[in-house]
Design a protein around this motif. Structure first.
Motif, short mmCIF file in Angstrom:
data_model
loop_
_atom_site.label_atom_id
_atom_site.label_comp_id
_atom_site.label_asym_id
_atom_site.label_seq_id
_atom_site.Cartn_x
_atom_site.Cartn_y
_atom_site.Cartn_z
N GLU A 348 27.74 24.80 -27.10
CA GLU A 348 27.71 25.33 -25.74
C GLU A 348 27.66 24.19 -24.73
OE1 GLU A 348 23.48 26.36 -24.94
OE2 GLU A 348 23.84 24.25 -25.35
N MET A 349 27.88 24.59 -23.48
CA MET A 349 27.86 23.62 -22.39
C MET A 349 26.70 24.01 -21.47
SD MET A 349 29.63 21.12 -20.94
CE MET A 349 31.40 21.08 -20.85
N SER A 350 25.87 23.03 -21.12
CA SER A 350 24.79 23.31 -20.16
C SER A 350 25.29 22.96 -18.76
CB SER A 350 23.57 22.46 -20.47
OG SER A 350 22.92 22.96 -21.59
N LEU A 351 25.16 23.92 -17.86
CA LEU A 351 25.55 23.67 -16.47
C LEU A 351 24.30 23.71 -15.61
CD1 LEU A 351 28.63 26.01 -15.92
CD2 LEU A 351 28.62 23.63 -16.63
N GLN A 352 24.27 22.83 -14.61
CA GLN A 352 23.21 22.93 -13.61
C GLN A 352 23.86 23.29 -12.30
OE1 GLN A 352 20.36 19.87 -13.08
NE2 GLN A 352 19.98 19.65 -15.29
N VAL A 353 23.33 24.37 -11.69
CA VAL A 353 23.88 24.81 -10.40
C VAL A 353 22.80 24.63 -9.35
CG1 VAL A 353 24.82 26.76 -9.13
CG2 VAL A 353 25.42 26.43 -11.53
N ALA A 354 23.13 23.83 -8.32
CA ALA A 354 22.18 23.60 -7.24
C ALA A 354 22.31 24.72 -6.22
CB ALA A 354 22.43 22.25 -6.59
N LEU A 355 21.16 25.34 -5.84
CA LEU A 355 21.18 26.42 -4.85
C LEU A 355 20.89 25.83 -3.47
CD1 LEU A 355 19.16 29.15 -6.76
CD2 LEU A 355 21.61 28.64 -6.87
N ALA A 356 21.27 26.59 -2.44
CA ALA A 356 21.05 26.14 -1.07
C ALA A 356 19.55 25.98 -0.81
CB ALA A 356 21.67 27.13 -0.09
N THR A 357 18.71 26.76 -1.50
CA THR A 357 17.26 26.71 -1.28
C THR A 357 16.61 25.55 -2.02
OG1 THR A 357 17.15 28.32 -3.06
CG2 THR A 357 16.92 29.15 -0.82
N GLY A 358 17.38 24.74 -2.75
CA GLY A 358 16.83 23.55 -3.37
C GLY A 358 16.61 23.68 -4.87
N GLN A 359 16.53 24.93 -5.39
CA GLN A 359 16.32 25.08 -6.83
C GLN A 359 17.58 24.71 -7.59
OE1 GLN A 359 15.37 27.65 -4.77
NE2 GLN A 359 13.16 27.32 -4.96
N ARG A 360 17.38 24.41 -8.86
CA ARG A 360 18.52 24.20 -9.75
C ARG A 360 18.47 25.26 -10.84
NH1 ARG A 360 20.62 18.22 -10.88
NH2 ARG A 360 21.10 17.71 -8.72
N ASN A 368 34.25 26.76 -24.63
CA ASN A 368 35.67 27.02 -24.37
C ASN A 368 35.90 27.99 -23.21
OD1 ASN A 368 34.69 29.28 -25.54
ND2 ASN A 368 36.00 29.22 -27.37
N SER A 369 34.82 28.33 -22.47
CA SER A 369 34.99 29.31 -21.38
C SER A 369 35.53 28.64 -20.11
CB SER A 369 33.64 29.96 -21.08
OG SER A 369 32.75 28.99 -20.58
N ALA A 370 35.98 29.48 -19.18
CA ALA A 370 36.52 28.98 -17.91
C ALA A 370 35.41 28.28 -17.12
CB ALA A 370 37.10 30.13 -17.10
N ALA A 371 34.18 28.81 -17.24
CA ALA A 371 33.06 28.24 -16.49
C ALA A 371 32.83 26.80 -16.89
CB ALA A 371 31.81 29.07 -16.74
N ALA A 372 33.01 26.52 -18.18
CA ALA A 372 32.77 25.17 -18.68
C ALA A 372 33.78 24.19 -18.10
CB ALA A 372 32.83 25.15 -20.21
N ALA A 373 34.92 24.70 -17.65
CA ALA A 373 35.97 23.83 -17.12
C ALA A 373 35.76 23.47 -15.65
CB ALA A 373 37.33 24.52 -17.30
N LEU A 374 34.80 24.16 -14.99
CA LEU A 374 34.57 23.86 -13.56
C LEU A 374 34.12 22.42 -13.36
CD1 LEU A 374 32.64 27.09 -12.47
CD2 LEU A 374 34.89 26.35 -11.67
#
Lengths: 398, 275
Positions: A348-360, A368-374
């Motif tokens: 699997e691929m671990s993604l970190q998404v930063a939110l506008a409020t500061g959390q991750r 192999n998903s599309a999300a992993a390609a972002l």
């Protein structure tokens, strides 16, 4: 610690013998060596506590271990799990409270009168005795007739697959083989309880998995109560009927592996077991069994159990594997963010998404998903079903 | 490389040279006396194994050494056990009681025992004054006196290797024995003692070798009445002037000690015992 340095040839032999053992069992149509059911005891700790000077190693523990249960004591080092095991074994005298076996008070019963089997960290085999004499020791102590000792020891050594090594000294065995001698020695007198103190900690990862499966089989076959200490959470999840999580000498939660993973009682358990996202909710209110609150621009919901919301900071907890990238469905929470980091973990691929409020937010998505390609820096939306989250109180600020 | 090796060799040379000059060369001279004095031949060696006077001394030495070894290793085991496993206060007390006599001269200790044990010494006087005994006990100027003094002197030499052996016992092993149902006595006899047996053998050999060559303590405490082999050699050298016999006994003694040393090296590595 030479004897723990297994080379490849060594452990592949042990792993093979584990598998030979199970395949031999299968050939005989699952009969193998007729499984012997032992008696099993129920253990209860009532207000059990232990202090070393000013340090409280164990604070007022109440826990009942059912007869025949496989209970794992899990926690960081210094959390009190080993203290509890040593008190169960009778090696530590509790400062407060009581211990009961099948309703009988055993608090003051010395270790040698408790009749519990124990597998020590590092095994603590008798270095001057052969495998046979090690396994025979508890029977000799109990003055079992010589002929019966011979038979029972032979059976037990065969059961753990060490017949070919019966005459050897512990120093001549590999780590995995020593571990089986320790197990055989602890089970040969058919104790009602088997205590295991990190029995796999000195072993290779591959060898560990083979022996874990065998441990589980031994538990099934004997039906004895197992109390197992570990700091390895995947081991705890894989083996136990129930997990008791300790921190700072306190029992934080005791529940089945699935329950403790999906619905932890408190923030410590949630963060200790696996990875989790915790989002602080503002203006949280409960309607129809759902808690709803705001996180920046977004309004988020999660099922609220019996947990009251009164006055305390509520956290919405959700595991990384429940999050996905993309448009929200009918009953989903959704927040906007920017991809901050990507870590490849194999499957699997671990993604970190930063939110506008500061959390991750931490997500795991298939590689192999599309999300992993972002790309890092891409704007995106993260969503998850309302039902997969849950509400925790922030016990750090409480 | 070669030059720095040379430098070290020069720096290290004095000690081996000194040993060769002061021990090895004189030893060859002694060995030569044993086969040349008073006439060439093995006569002195034959005397060792035939002369009743020599035989008495050798058998007495052997008997005293065996008794001293058994008594001091047994007592030292008890001391070492308490030193390693006892409560901290007791550990401290044992350290003082073992180390302080260890630093006191062997001569002073022998005289100390003489004062305690002689006919009008503290022990006999106080026993007679309370009426336990009428006549003073013969505690000194005999074999018993030598055994008491030697045992006292040699106990620390046995305590150190035994304590070192006990420290190497993983405390979880006796604990495991207890968890498997063994009581304290059984744990000691079936687990702790067998696990420390190399230490026991090592301590026994060390004590025996020391006892074999003991000179001052038996000379003072036996008052010349139970002569041991070292004192006998001294007498042959300086009183009867029979250098050949003294030399031959010295050689035999050295061979025995060397054999025991080799045995010690085999049962327990010396560095492990004292380290």
């Amino acid at each position: 610690m030479n004897r723990f340095q297994l080379n490849y040839a060594n452990y592949s032999i042990v792993v093979n013998s584990v598998f030979n053992l199970s395949s031999r069992k299968n050939r005989k149509g699952g009969v193998g060596l007729a499984p012997q059911r032992h008696r099993a005891s129920q253990l209860s700790a009532i207000g059990l506590g232990k202090s070393f000077g000013n340090f409280e190693a164990l604070r007022s523990l109440d826990l009942t271990i059912a007869a025949g249960e496989f209970l794992t004591l899990l926690g960081p080092s210094g959390s009190g799990k080993t203290t509890f095991l040593m008190a169960l074994a009778g090696f530590l005298k509790p400062s407060r409270g009581r211990l009961e076996e099948d309703g009988v008070d055993i608090t003051d019963r010395p270790a040698d009168k408790r009749n519990f089997g124990m597998v020590f960290q590092g095994y603590a085999l008798f270095p001057h005795l052969s495998v046979t004499d090690n396994v025979a020791f508890p029977l000799k102590v109990r003055k079992v007739p010589a002929a019966e000792i011979k038979k029972r020891v032979g059976d037990m050594i065969e059961r753990v697959g060490l017949s070919a090594h019966a005459h050897k000294r512990p120093a001549q065995l590999s780590g995995g083989q020593q571990q089986r001698v320790a197990l055989a020695r602890a089970l040969v007198f058919e104790p009602g309880v088997l205590l295991l103190d990190e029995p796999f900690s000195a072993l290779d990862k591959n060898l560990r998995e083979g022996l874990q499966a065998e441990m589980k089989r031994v538990h099934r076959e004997t039906g004895t109560t197992f109390v197992f200490v570990t700091h390895d959470q995947s081991e705890a999840l894989a083996l136990s009927d129930r997990i008791a999580i300790f921190n700072h000498g306190q029992l934080m939660q005791a529940a089945e592996p699935r329950a403790i993973y999906t619905r932890p009682d408190n923030r410590f358990v949630a963060e200790f077991l696996g990875r989790i996202n915790l989002l602080p909710l503002e203006g949280c209110s409960a309607i129809d069994g759902r808690a709803t609150g705001r996180l920046g621009e977004a309004t988020l919901s999660a099922p609220t159990g019996a947990a009251a919301l009164a006055g305390r900071q509520s956290l919405l907890a959700v595991r990384p594997e429940h999050l996905r990238i993309g448009a929200a469905g009918a009953d989903d929470n959704s927040v906007a963010g920017v991809i901050a980091d990507k870590i490849f973990n194999g499957a699997e691929m671990s993604l970190q998404v930063a939110l506008a409020t500061g959390q991750r937010l931490l997500l795991s998505v298939p590689d192999n998903s599309a999300a992993a390609a972002l790309a890092v820096g891409a704007e995106t939306k993260v969503c998850w079903p309302v039902e997969s989250g849950f509400i925790l109180h922030d016990d750090r600020n409480a | 490389m070669t030059r720095s090796w040379m430098r070290y060799a020069i720096l290290l040379a004095p000690l081996p040279l000194f040993l060769v000059a002061s021990y090895v060369l004189p030893f060859f001279v002694v060995a030569k006396w044993s086969v040349t004095d008073p006439e060439p031949g093995l006569g002195q060696y034959i005397r060792i194994f035939t002369d009743p006077t020599v035989q008495v001394v050798l058998i007495r030495t052997l008997r005293i050494c065996v008794i001293v070894t058994l008594v001091s290793v047994t007592l030292a085991y008890a001391i070492a056990y308490n030193w390693v496993f006892g409560p901290p206060k007791r550990q401290r007390l044992i350290e003082y009681c073992v180390l302080i006599p260890f630093w006191i001269s062997v001569l002073i200790r022998a005289f100390g025992w003489l004062i305690l044990l002689r006919n009008n010494g503290i022990i006999n006087e106080s026993l007679m004054s309370v009426g336990v005994i009428k006549e003073p006990l013969a505690l000194v100027r005999n074999e018993l006196g030598s055994i008491i003094g030697m045992t006292h002197f040699l106990i620390p030499f046995a305590v150190f290797p035994l304590a070192s052996a006990l420290r190497q016992v993983d405390p979880r092993v006796p604990q495991a024995a207890s968890g498997l149902g063994a009581g304290r006595m059984r744990i000691f006899w079936t687990v702790t003692l067998p696990m420390t047996m190399p230490g026991v053998l090592g301590a026994s050999i060390i004590v025996f070798v020391f006892a074999l060559g003991f000179f001052i303590t038996p000379a003072i405490l036996s008052g010349g009445r139970s002569v041991m082999v070292a004192e006998f050699i001294y007498l042959q050298l300086f009183q009867t002037v029979n250098w050949g016999l003294a030399a031959a006994i010295s050689v035999v003694l050295l061979v025995i000690v060397a054999a025991l040393g080799a045995l010690l090296h085999k049962v327990a590595r010396l560095d492990k015992l004292v380290g």
